[in-house]
Scaffold this motif. Structure first.
Motif, mmCIF file in Angstrom:
data_model
loop_
_atom_site.group_PDB
_atom_site.id
_atom_site.type_symbol
_atom_site.label_atom_id
_atom_site.label_comp_id
_atom_site.label_asym_id
_atom_site.label_seq_id
_atom_site.Cartn_x
_atom_site.Cartn_y
_atom_site.Cartn_z
ATOM 1 N N ALA A 1 23.314 41.705 27.668
ATOM 2 C CA ALA A 1 23.435 41.982 26.239
ATOM 3 C C ALA A 1 23.953 43.394 25.984
ATOM 4 O O ALA A 1 24.443 43.692 24.895
ATOM 5 N N ASP A 2 23.860 44.282 26.993
ATOM 6 C CA ASP A 2 24.399 45.638 26.849
ATOM 7 C C ASP A 2 25.919 45.647 26.737
ATOM 8 O O ASP A 2 26.499 46.593 26.194
ATOM 9 N N SER A 3 26.575 44.619 27.280
ATOM 10 C CA SER A 3 28.043 44.623 27.314
ATOM 11 C C SER A 3 28.673 43.407 26.650
ATOM 12 O O SER A 3 29.871 43.442 26.348
ATOM 13 N N VAL A 4 27.917 42.349 26.428
ATOM 14 C CA VAL A 4 28.455 41.132 25.813
ATOM 15 C C VAL A 4 27.608 40.806 24.585
ATOM 16 O O VAL A 4 26.437 40.440 24.710
ATOM 17 N N ALA A 5 28.212 40.955 23.412
ATOM 18 C CA ALA A 5 27.489 40.680 22.173
ATOM 19 C C ALA A 5 27.391 39.178 21.928
ATOM 20 O O ALA A 5 28.268 38.410 22.327
ATOM 21 N N GLY A 6 26.308 38.780 21.276
ATOM 22 C CA GLY A 6 26.179 37.394 20.838
ATOM 23 C C GLY A 6 25.556 36.448 21.829
ATOM 24 O O GLY A 6 25.692 35.222 21.690
ATOM 25 N N LEU A 7 24.855 36.968 22.855
ATOM 26 C CA LEU A 7 24.216 36.078 23.817
ATOM 27 C C LEU A 7 23.132 35.243 23.147
ATOM 28 O O LEU A 7 22.350 35.750 22.329
ATOM 29 N N ALA A 8 23.055 33.982 23.522
ATOM 30 C CA ALA A 8 22.048 33.092 22.954
ATOM 31 C C ALA A 8 20.654 33.389 23.489
ATOM 32 O O ALA A 8 19.657 33.056 22.839
ATOM 33 N N ARG A 9 20.581 34.011 24.644
ATOM 34 C CA ARG A 9 19.307 34.310 25.284
ATOM 35 C C ARG A 9 19.544 35.399 26.325
ATOM 36 O O ARG A 9 20.690 35.659 26.690
ATOM 37 N N PRO A 10 18.487 36.054 26.817
ATOM 38 C CA PRO A 10 18.699 37.107 27.823
ATOM 39 C C PRO A 10 19.307 36.569 29.115
ATOM 40 O O PRO A 10 18.937 35.489 29.591
ATOM 41 N N LEU A 11 20.245 37.327 29.651
ATOM 42 C CA LEU A 11 20.878 37.037 30.938
ATOM 43 C C LEU A 11 21.102 38.374 31.622
ATOM 44 O O LEU A 11 21.588 39.323 30.997
ATOM 45 N N TRP A 12 20.757 38.464 32.892
ATOM 46 C CA TRP A 12 20.782 39.735 33.621
ATOM 47 C C TRP A 12 21.825 39.712 34.731
ATOM 48 O O TRP A 12 22.029 38.689 35.396
ATOM 49 N N CYS A 13 22.470 40.855 34.915
ATOM 50 C CA CYS A 13 23.430 41.075 35.993
ATOM 51 C C CYS A 13 22.724 41.778 37.145
ATOM 52 O O CYS A 13 22.089 42.817 36.942
ATOM 53 N N LEU A 14 22.846 41.219 38.339
ATOM 54 C CA LEU A 14 22.267 41.809 39.545
ATOM 55 C C LEU A 14 23.386 42.020 40.553
ATOM 56 O O LEU A 14 23.915 41.064 41.114
ATOM 57 N N GLN A 15 23.760 43.280 40.758
ATOM 58 C CA GLN A 15 24.826 43.629 41.691
ATOM 59 C C GLN A 15 24.228 44.134 43.000
ATOM 60 O O GLN A 15 23.253 44.891 42.993
ATOM 61 N N ALA A 16 24.830 43.717 44.108
ATOM 62 C CA ALA A 16 24.396 44.176 45.428
ATOM 63 C C ALA A 16 25.322 45.269 45.929
ATOM 64 O O ALA A 16 26.527 45.280 45.623
ATOM 65 N N GLY A 17 24.765 46.182 46.705
ATOM 66 C CA GLY A 17 25.560 47.219 47.337
ATOM 67 C C GLY A 17 26.208 46.718 48.623
ATOM 68 O O GLY A 17 26.412 45.524 48.813
ATOM 69 N N THR A 18 26.521 47.629 49.519
ATOM 70 C CA THR A 18 27.163 47.304 50.793
ATOM 71 C C THR A 18 26.094 46.897 51.802
ATOM 72 O O THR A 18 25.206 47.696 52.104
ATOM 73 N N ALA A 19 26.185 45.691 52.335
ATOM 74 C CA ALA A 19 25.107 45.194 53.192
ATOM 75 C C ALA A 19 25.089 45.862 54.564
ATOM 76 O O ALA A 19 24.118 46.542 54.909
ATOM 77 N N VAL A 20 26.148 45.685 55.363
ATOM 78 C CA VAL A 20 26.107 46.191 56.738
ATOM 79 C C VAL A 20 27.352 46.974 57.134
ATOM 80 O O VAL A 20 27.451 47.453 58.259
ATOM 81 N N SER A 21 28.315 47.113 56.249
ATOM 82 C CA SER A 21 29.566 47.811 56.553
ATOM 83 C C SER A 21 29.407 49.315 56.384
ATOM 84 O O SER A 21 28.535 49.790 55.656
ATOM 85 N N HIS A 22 30.301 50.063 57.033
ATOM 86 C CA HIS A 22 30.314 51.510 56.807
ATOM 87 C C HIS A 22 31.016 51.865 55.497
ATOM 88 O O HIS A 22 31.053 53.031 55.103
ATOM 89 N N ARG A 23 31.511 50.867 54.766
ATOM 90 C CA ARG A 23 32.233 51.103 53.519
ATOM 91 C C ARG A 23 31.265 51.262 52.344
ATOM 92 O O ARG A 23 31.337 50.542 51.350
ATOM 93 N N VAL A 24 30.344 52.197 52.468
ATOM 94 C CA VAL A 24 29.411 52.477 51.385
ATOM 95 C C VAL A 24 30.109 53.315 50.313
ATOM 96 O O VAL A 24 31.167 53.901 50.560
ATOM 97 N N ARG A 25 29.471 53.389 49.137
ATOM 98 C CA ARG A 25 30.121 54.043 48.003
ATOM 99 C C ARG A 25 29.076 54.759 47.165
ATOM 100 O O ARG A 25 27.919 54.333 47.092
ATOM 101 N N GLY A 26 29.500 55.821 46.518
ATOM 102 C CA GLY A 26 28.643 56.510 45.568
ATOM 103 C C GLY A 26 27.442 57.187 46.183
ATOM 104 O O GLY A 26 26.451 57.443 45.492
ATOM 105 N N GLY A 27 27.502 57.493 47.470
ATOM 106 C CA GLY A 27 26.374 58.127 48.128
ATOM 107 C C GLY A 27 25.188 57.224 48.343
ATOM 108 O O GLY A 27 24.102 57.684 48.723
ATOM 109 N N ILE A 28 25.359 55.913 48.130
ATOM 110 C CA ILE A 28 24.275 54.949 48.294
ATOM 111 C C ILE A 28 24.358 54.337 49.682
ATOM 112 O O ILE A 28 25.425 53.869 50.098
ATOM 113 N N PRO A 29 23.279 54.307 50.439
ATOM 114 C CA PRO A 29 23.324 53.729 51.788
ATOM 115 C C PRO A 29 23.465 52.219 51.742
ATOM 116 O O PRO A 29 23.504 51.607 50.665
ATOM 117 N N ASN A 30 23.554 51.619 52.913
ATOM 118 C CA ASN A 30 23.581 50.159 52.979
ATOM 119 C C ASN A 30 22.376 49.606 52.231
ATOM 120 O O ASN A 30 21.268 50.135 52.314
#
Length: 277
Positions: A198-227
């Motif tokens: 609801a923070d980015s898409v107006a008009g949702l009929a009900r709550p819906l959540w976005c769950l993003q995962a980081g980098t699991a096992v690669s050395h291609r980490v980003r933003g100073g966040i570890p695997n």
């Protein structure tokens, strides 16, 4: 209690052996009911990289494993393969199904293939995919946690990541929220976060959540966040009121995955206004 382990962007061909071993130990300790890998399994879609990924996932020994391709899982430099058999090496390792699903008494997971051979890294959804997923969601039982998985994100937290948003995401989010989805899992940008859509898409009929995962096992980490990986825990009640989302990061000092955060997400079953709880 049902536990879902969410991995993304393993990028085999750039994997870290120590992190892989830590994740195997972690998975055996947590004993998830299902493992979901939301794309970019490999770095260059090569047969050996897919074979290594399959061997690794088999070592996790979860009762159920769901895998979808990411943009890195389509050949980049082998143009004949990209045009004629873009999923050939993927399918040798993981079978012909590109949009697997998993259903139990208290869990429904629907995977959506958002890759396109004609695109370099962008993902998109077709009207048919949106309608098919919505129909499946409407048939879900009230006690089920309803999860949709894509590779590219439907929500980003930084302006520079807007170019990575899934094409057609707004129409899909509106339709899938109305149909009863609770969580949308994704990867692609190597950053872990949990946000109400609801923070980015107006008009949702009900709550819906976005769950993003980081980098699991690669050395291609980003933003100073570890695997990083996510655990979703869910125990259905009479009202099926909440699920728990935990982020677990790899700690180099202990060579273990350690819990970084824990968030309880209220779930709506038609009687809660859409938006932030």
């Amino acid at each position: 209690m049902t536990t879902l382990l969410h991995l993304s962007d393993t990028h085999f061909g750039t994997e870290r052996a120590d992190v892989m071993e830590a994740l195997v130990r972690f998975t055996h300790e947590q004993r998830p009911n299902v493992v979901v890998l939301s794309g970019d399994i490999t770095q260059r879609a090569r047969r050996a990289q897919f074979a290594a990924a399959r061997h690794f996932l088999d070592r996790l020994a979860a009762p159920a494993t769901l895998v979808i391709p990411g943009n890195h899982d389509i050949p980049l430099f082998n143009l004949p393969a990209r045009l004629l058999r873009p999923y050939g090496n993927y399918q040798r390792a993981f079978g012909t199904e590109l949009e697997p699903s998993h259903e139990t008494h208290d869990l429904l997971v629907i995977c959506v293939n958002t890759t396109r051979a004609r695109r370099h890294k962008d993902g998109e959804l077709s009207e048919q995919q949106v309608a098919r997923v919505a129909q499946r969601l409407r048939a879900a039982r009230s006690e089920q946690l309803r999860v949709v998985v894509t590779h590219q994100p439907v929500h980003v937290t930084r302006l520079e990541d807007e170019e990575n948003l899934l094409h057609g995401h707004r129409e899909a989010v509106l339709a899938w929220a109305e149909a009863g989805a609770d969580l949308m899992l994704g990867g692609h940008i190597h950053l872990p976060y949990v946000r109400p859509l609801a923070d980015s898409v107006a008009g949702l009929a009900r709550p819906l959540w976005c769950l993003q995962a980081g980098t699991a096992v690669s050395h291609r980490v980003r933003g100073g966040i570890p695997n990083s990986v996510n655990l979703v825990r869910y125990a259905p009640t009479v009202r099926s009121g909440a699920c728990i989302v935990e982020r677990w990061d790899h700690a180099a000092s202990t060579r273990r995955f350690e819990r970084e955060s824990r968030l309880e997400i209220p779930l709506s079953r038609g009687d809660t206004p859409a938006g932030r709880p």
